[in-house]
Design a protein around this motif. Structure first.
Motif, PDB file in Angstrom:
ATOM      1  N   ALA A 196       0.817  -1.214   0.000  1.00 55.70           N
ATOM      2  CA  ALA A 196       0.000   0.000   0.000  1.00 55.70           C
ATOM      3  C   ALA A 196       0.848   1.260   0.000  1.00 55.70           C
ATOM      4  CB  ALA A 196      -0.937   0.000   1.217  1.00 55.70           C
ATOM      5  N   ALA A 197       2.075   1.166   0.517  1.00 56.21           N
ATOM      6  CA  ALA A 197       2.961   2.339   0.537  1.00 56.21           C
ATOM      7  C   ALA A 197       3.239   2.859  -0.870  1.00 56.21           C
ATOM      8  CB  ALA A 197       4.274   1.992   1.237  1.00 56.21           C
ATOM      9  N   PHE A 198       3.154   1.980  -1.872  1.00 57.44           N
ATOM     10  CA  PHE A 198       3.464   2.378  -3.243  1.00 57.44           C
ATOM     11  C   PHE A 198       2.312   3.126  -3.911  1.00 57.44           C
ATOM     12  CE2 PHE A 198       6.414  -1.055  -2.354  1.00 57.44           C
ATOM     13  CZ  PHE A 198       7.597  -0.548  -2.858  1.00 57.44           C
ATOM     14  N   LYS A 199       1.219   3.342  -3.199  1.00 59.57           N
ATOM     15  CA  LYS A 199       0.143   4.173  -3.729  1.00 59.57           C
ATOM     16  C   LYS A 199       0.503   5.658  -3.660  1.00 59.57           C
ATOM     17  CE  LYS A 199      -3.164   2.668  -1.085  1.00 59.57           C
ATOM     18  NZ  LYS A 199      -4.519   2.507  -0.502  1.00 59.57           N
ATOM     19  N   HIS A 200       1.496   5.992  -2.863  1.00 58.72           N
ATOM     20  CA  HIS A 200       1.863   7.385  -2.664  1.00 58.72           C
ATOM     21  C   HIS A 200       2.837   7.852  -3.743  1.00 58.72           C
ATOM     22  CE1 HIS A 200      -0.213   6.944   1.052  1.00 58.72           C
ATOM     23  NE2 HIS A 200       0.699   6.170   1.586  1.00 58.72           N
ATOM     24  N   VAL A 201       2.473   8.905  -4.423  1.00 60.85           N
ATOM     25  CA  VAL A 201       3.304   9.404  -5.511  1.00 60.85           C
ATOM     26  C   VAL A 201       4.669   9.848  -5.005  1.00 60.85           C
ATOM     27  CG1 VAL A 201       2.514  11.813  -5.386  1.00 60.85           C
ATOM     28  CG2 VAL A 201       3.260  10.845  -7.580  1.00 60.85           C
ATOM     29  N   GLN A 202       4.750  10.302  -3.757  1.00 63.65           N
ATOM     30  CA  GLN A 202       6.041  10.740  -3.225  1.00 63.65           C
ATOM     31  C   GLN A 202       7.028   9.580  -3.091  1.00 63.65           C
ATOM     32  OE1 GLN A 202       7.228  13.575  -3.040  1.00 63.65           O
ATOM     33  NE2 GLN A 202       5.935  15.124  -2.110  1.00 63.65           N
ATOM     34  N   VAL A 203       6.527   8.374  -2.818  1.00 60.22           N
ATOM     35  CA  VAL A 203       7.406   7.205  -2.768  1.00 60.22           C
ATOM     36  C   VAL A 203       8.005   6.947  -4.142  1.00 60.22           C
ATOM     37  CG1 VAL A 203       7.495   4.709  -2.380  1.00 60.22           C
ATOM     38  CG2 VAL A 203       6.195   6.162  -0.814  1.00 60.22           C
ATOM     39  N   TRP A 204       7.183   7.032  -5.175  1.00 58.46           N
ATOM     40  CA  TRP A 204       7.666   6.813  -6.538  1.00 58.46           C
ATOM     41  C   TRP A 204       8.633   7.918  -6.972  1.00 58.46           C
ATOM     42  CZ3 TRP A 204       7.304   2.334  -8.883  1.00 58.46           C
ATOM     43  CH2 TRP A 204       6.287   1.458  -8.507  1.00 58.46           C
ATOM     44  N   LEU A 205       8.343   9.144  -6.568  1.00 60.04           N
ATOM     45  CA  LEU A 205       9.259  10.235  -6.896  1.00 60.04           C
ATOM     46  C   LEU A 205      10.622  10.018  -6.237  1.00 60.04           C
ATOM     47  CD1 LEU A 205       7.017  13.445  -6.699  1.00 60.04           C
ATOM     48  CD2 LEU A 205       8.220  12.558  -8.719  1.00 60.04           C
ATOM     49  N   ALA A 206      10.608   9.583  -4.981  1.00 59.27           N
ATOM     50  CA  ALA A 206      11.867   9.336  -4.279  1.00 59.27           C
ATOM     51  C   ALA A 206      12.665   8.228  -4.958  1.00 59.27           C
ATOM     52  CB  ALA A 206      11.589   8.981  -2.816  1.00 59.27           C
ATOM     53  N   MET A 207      11.978   7.159  -5.374  1.00 60.76           N
ATOM     54  CA  MET A 207      12.673   6.058  -6.043  1.00 60.76           C
ATOM     55  C   MET A 207      13.180   6.479  -7.423  1.00 60.76           C
ATOM     56  SD  MET A 207      10.257   2.865  -4.862  1.00 60.76           S
ATOM     57  CE  MET A 207      11.151   1.708  -5.892  1.00 60.76           C
ATOM     58  N   ALA A 208      12.417   7.320  -8.129  1.00 57.36           N
ATOM     59  CA  ALA A 208      12.885   7.828  -9.419  1.00 57.36           C
ATOM     60  C   ALA A 208      14.128   8.701  -9.241  1.00 57.36           C
ATOM     61  CB  ALA A 208      11.773   8.618 -10.101  1.00 57.36           C
ATOM     62  N   MET A 209      14.158   9.492  -8.167  1.00 49.90           N
ATOM     63  CA  MET A 209      15.350  10.282  -7.866  1.00 49.90           C
ATOM     64  C   MET A 209      16.546   9.372  -7.615  1.00 49.90           C
ATOM     65  SD  MET A 209      14.153  13.419  -5.414  1.00 49.90           S
ATOM     66  CE  MET A 209      12.657  12.805  -4.659  1.00 49.90           C
ATOM     67  N   THR A 210      16.310   8.243  -6.976  1.00 49.79           N
ATOM     68  CA  THR A 210      17.379   7.283  -6.713  1.00 49.79           C
ATOM     69  C   THR A 210      17.921   6.708  -8.013  1.00 49.79           C
ATOM     70  OG1 THR A 210      16.477   6.693  -4.549  1.00 49.79           O
ATOM     71  CG2 THR A 210      17.915   5.082  -5.615  1.00 49.79           C
ATOM     72  N   VAL A 211      17.011   6.269  -8.896  1.00 51.97           N
ATOM     73  CA  VAL A 211      17.421   5.691 -10.178  1.00 51.97           C
ATOM     74  C   VAL A 211      18.280   6.683 -10.965  1.00 51.97           C
ATOM     75  CG1 VAL A 211      16.599   4.887 -12.430  1.00 51.97           C
ATOM     76  CG2 VAL A 211      15.457   4.114 -10.346  1.00 51.97           C
ATOM     77  N   LEU A 212      17.813   7.924 -11.060  1.00 46.38           N
ATOM     78  CA  LEU A 212      18.471   8.914 -11.919  1.00 46.38           C
ATOM     79  C   LEU A 212      19.663   9.586 -11.232  1.00 46.38           C
ATOM     80  CD1 LEU A 212      15.243  10.537 -13.365  1.00 46.38           C
ATOM     81  CD2 LEU A 212      16.763   8.911 -14.511  1.00 46.38           C
ATOM     82  N   GLY A 213      19.534   9.854  -9.924  1.00 43.30           N
ATOM     83  CA  GLY A 213      20.590  10.577  -9.219  1.00 43.30           C
ATOM     84  C   GLY A 213      21.883   9.805  -9.147  1.00 43.30           C
ATOM     85  N   TYR A 214      21.851   8.602  -8.541  1.00 43.30           N
ATOM     86  CA  TYR A 214      23.082   7.822  -8.452  1.00 43.30           C
ATOM     87  C   TYR A 214      23.427   7.187  -9.790  1.00 43.30           C
ATOM     88  CZ  TYR A 214      26.879   5.297  -6.353  1.00 43.30           C
ATOM     89  OH  TYR A 214      28.124   4.845  -6.043  1.00 43.30           O
ATOM     90  N   GLY A 215      22.413   6.998 -10.650  1.00 47.38           N
ATOM     91  CA  GLY A 215      22.711   6.525 -11.999  1.00 47.38           C
ATOM     92  C   GLY A 215      23.652   7.459 -12.725  1.00 47.38           C
ATOM     93  N   GLY A 216      23.523   8.757 -12.456  1.00 48.14           N
ATOM     94  CA  GLY A 216      24.435   9.714 -13.070  1.00 48.14           C
ATOM     95  C   GLY A 216      25.890   9.428 -12.741  1.00 48.14           C
ATOM     96  N   VAL A 217      26.134   9.008 -11.508  1.00 50.53           N
ATOM     97  CA  VAL A 217      27.498   8.654 -11.099  1.00 50.53           C
ATOM     98  C   VAL A 217      27.977   7.434 -11.869  1.00 50.53           C
ATOM     99  CG1 VAL A 217      28.946   7.909  -9.166  1.00 50.53           C
ATOM    100  CG2 VAL A 217      27.159   9.619  -8.803  1.00 50.53           C
ATOM    101  N   PHE A 218      27.120   6.417 -11.967  1.00 47.83           N
ATOM    102  CA  PHE A 218      27.530   5.154 -12.583  1.00 47.83           C
ATOM    103  C   PHE A 218      27.768   5.291 -14.079  1.00 47.83           C
ATOM    104  CE2 PHE A 218      28.226   1.357 -10.331  1.00 47.83           C
ATOM    105  CZ  PHE A 218      28.233   0.304 -11.245  1.00 47.83           C
ATOM    106  N   ALA A 219      27.103   6.263 -14.723  1.00 45.51           N
ATOM    107  CA  ALA A 219      27.353   6.490 -16.141  1.00 45.51           C
ATOM    108  C   ALA A 219      28.830   6.798 -16.372  1.00 45.51           C
ATOM    109  CB  ALA A 219      26.485   7.640 -16.648  1.00 45.51           C
ATOM    110  N   ALA A 220      29.414   7.578 -15.472  1.00 44.63           N
ATOM    111  CA  ALA A 220      30.825   7.946 -15.603  1.00 44.63           C
ATOM    112  C   ALA A 220      31.752   6.851 -15.099  1.00 44.63           C
ATOM    113  CB  ALA A 220      31.084   9.246 -14.851  1.00 44.63           C
ATOM    114  N   ILE A 221      31.442   6.286 -13.923  1.00 43.25           N
ATOM    115  CA  ILE A 221      32.382   5.370 -13.278  1.00 43.25           C
ATOM    116  C   ILE A 221      32.488   4.036 -14.012  1.00 43.25           C
ATOM    117  CG2 ILE A 221      30.769   4.256 -11.679  1.00 43.25           C
ATOM    118  CD1 ILE A 221      34.350   5.447 -10.925  1.00 43.25           C
ATOM    119  N   THR A 222      31.437   3.622 -14.726  1.00 41.62           N
ATOM    120  CA  THR A 222      31.491   2.360 -15.461  1.00 41.62           C
ATOM    121  C   THR A 222      32.608   2.387 -16.512  1.00 41.62           C
ATOM    122  OG1 THR A 222      29.124   1.973 -15.156  1.00 41.62           O
ATOM    123  CG2 THR A 222      30.190   0.792 -16.960  1.00 41.62           C
ATOM    124  N   TYR A 223      32.835   3.533 -17.100  1.00 38.52           N
ATOM    125  CA  TYR A 223      33.820   3.641 -18.181  1.00 38.52           C
ATOM    126  C   TYR A 223      35.042   4.442 -17.741  1.00 38.52           C
ATOM    127  CZ  TYR A 223      29.755   1.944 -20.597  1.00 38.52           C
ATOM    128  OH  TYR A 223      28.665   1.180 -20.968  1.00 38.52           O
TER     129      TYR A 223
END
Length: 401
Positions: free
Chosen positions: A194-221
């Motif tokens: 039920a916690a996933f009904k809250h849009v703020q939870v999804w926004l926080a997880m999207a920030m996680t995907v994109l925020g730290y993903g930015g680091v991994f784009a560089a560090i992978t190569y």
């Protein structure tokens, strides 16, 4: 801070080591099994996929037992997976061992975040989470270079046996130091979902995907970027990664400390600075000294986002945080996989080895925009979300999907 956090940090150290050390011994593994380097790369991507799947799956299964027992079970699973990897006679069994070990990753950090936050006062929760993640950052300073050295000197199988031994230490630490609080009466699978009904939870997880993903784009190569662009030798990449790990360590501590004081402002600052640093890396990658400084800065700014992002998910799913917390760990790995793929796309397109930095900047910049949107929704909820019934005032109603 409670000594129990040390047990969580030890477990995080072992998990962080096994996640990244494979990159340092990949050529030896490929040679022993007679497969190509790209095929051996499945040991990296397969692990990330296992984290994404295992985080919610094992967390759901763990709702029937106490969090301490679940953490012990996860460390036992981690030991089994790394032992299987060390002893595997075929590449298929090696991959199976990596998948087994990866299943413990997301659930351990997810459940561990909840346990860490529960061990301290409300104003210290982000700091407690950062201390658990400190084990992961120390792994990048000590565990990964050390494991790579052991693999080169004594063979990669010894590396994974050592990692399995770290898992045993983590298991004993959890058993000895984590208090037995029992299974929370409020935990149920339906409530966790039920916690996933809250849009703020999804926004926080999207920030996680994109925020730290930015680091991994560089560090992978980072290896071709540092050798082909900055002019370092391949042997220098090891200490450059140590420098990156030191940045992660410091950023994690500062991120937890300042997130306890002002979570969203800390997130705005870290994401803004990370976006700028990734853009800057496109230019500084052409100079050895500036490249090393920028690399460390990216590590610091990138991991400064981890405690506030994890705390943000816990806050927004406070009624049922366990599954959301574990899913957010999966989101980190989903971001890693996405960013690595996009970075490869731009390199293949002929845009050069620094092009992944632009990809990273776009990802982290998008995360910043989502953070601003989340803050706007927070302000709107505070203005209009209080509902008064009789003498009772309820908490602000969260925006829902």
């Amino acid at each position: 801070m409670p000594l129990a956090l040390l047990a969580l940090a030890i477990g995080a150290f072992g998990i962080g080591t096994t996640e990244f050390v494979i990159m340092g011994v990949l050529p030896q593994v490929a040679g022993d099994f007679g497969v190509t380097i790209p095929t051996a790369g499945w040991l990296v991507s397969g692990y990330a996929l296992g984290v994404v799947i295992g985080a919610p799956l094992l967390t759901i299964l763990g709702t029937k037992v106490s969090r301490k027992k679940m953490l012990m079970a996860l460390m036992a699973l981690f030991v089994v997976g790394n032992t299987l990897s060390a002893l595997a006679p075929t590449f298929g069994l090696m991959l199976a061992g990596r998948l087994v070990a990866s299943l413990a990753h997301g659930a351990f950090f997810g459940i561990g975040s909840v346990v860490a936050a529960d061990l301290v006062a409300p104003q210290k929760k982000a700091s407690a989470i950062s201390l658990m993640f400190m084990g992961l950052t120390v792994a990048n300073i000590v565990g990964v270079p050390g494991g790579t050295y052991i693999g080169q000197a004594a063979g990669w199988r010894v590396t994974f046996l050592v990692v399995a031994a770290l898992g045993i230490i983590g298991f004993l630490g959890v058993a000895k130091l984590i208090p037995e609080a029992g299974r929370p009466a409020s935990v149920s699978v339906r409530r966790e979902f039920a916690a996933f009904k809250h849009v703020q939870v999804w926004l926080a997880m999207a920030m996680t995907v994109l925020g730290y993903g930015g680091v991994f784009a560089a560090i992978t190569y980072i290896t071709p970027m540092m050798t082909e662009v900055a002019g370092y030798t391949e042997g220098a990449v090891t200490w450059l990664l140590v420098l990156f790990g030191i940045g992660m360590f410091l950023g994690n501590l500062l991120g937890g400390k300042f997130a306890d004081r002002a979570l969203m402002p800390m997130l705005f600052t870290a994401l803004s600075a990370l976006t700028a640093a990734l853009l800057l890396f496109t230019a500084t990658a052409h100079d050895k000294i500036l490249a090393a400084i920028t690399l460390s800065l990216i590590g610091a700014l990138g991991f400064a986002t981890v405690p506030p992002l994890q705390k943000r998910v816990l806050d927004q799913a406070s009624a049922a945080p366990t599954l959301a917390s574990a899913a957010n760990i999966g989101a980190f790995n989903l971001g890693n996989a996405l960013a690595a793929w996009l970075g490869g796309v731009v390199i293949t397109a002929g845009l050069g080895f620094t092009a992944p930095n632009w990809v990273g900047a776009i990802l982290s910049g998008t995360a910043l925009l989502l953070a601003l949107l989340a803050a706007h929704l927070d302000r709107r909820t505070r203005r209009t979300g209080h509902v008064v019934t009789g003498a009772t005032t309820t908490e602000p109603a969260r925006a829902t999907v």
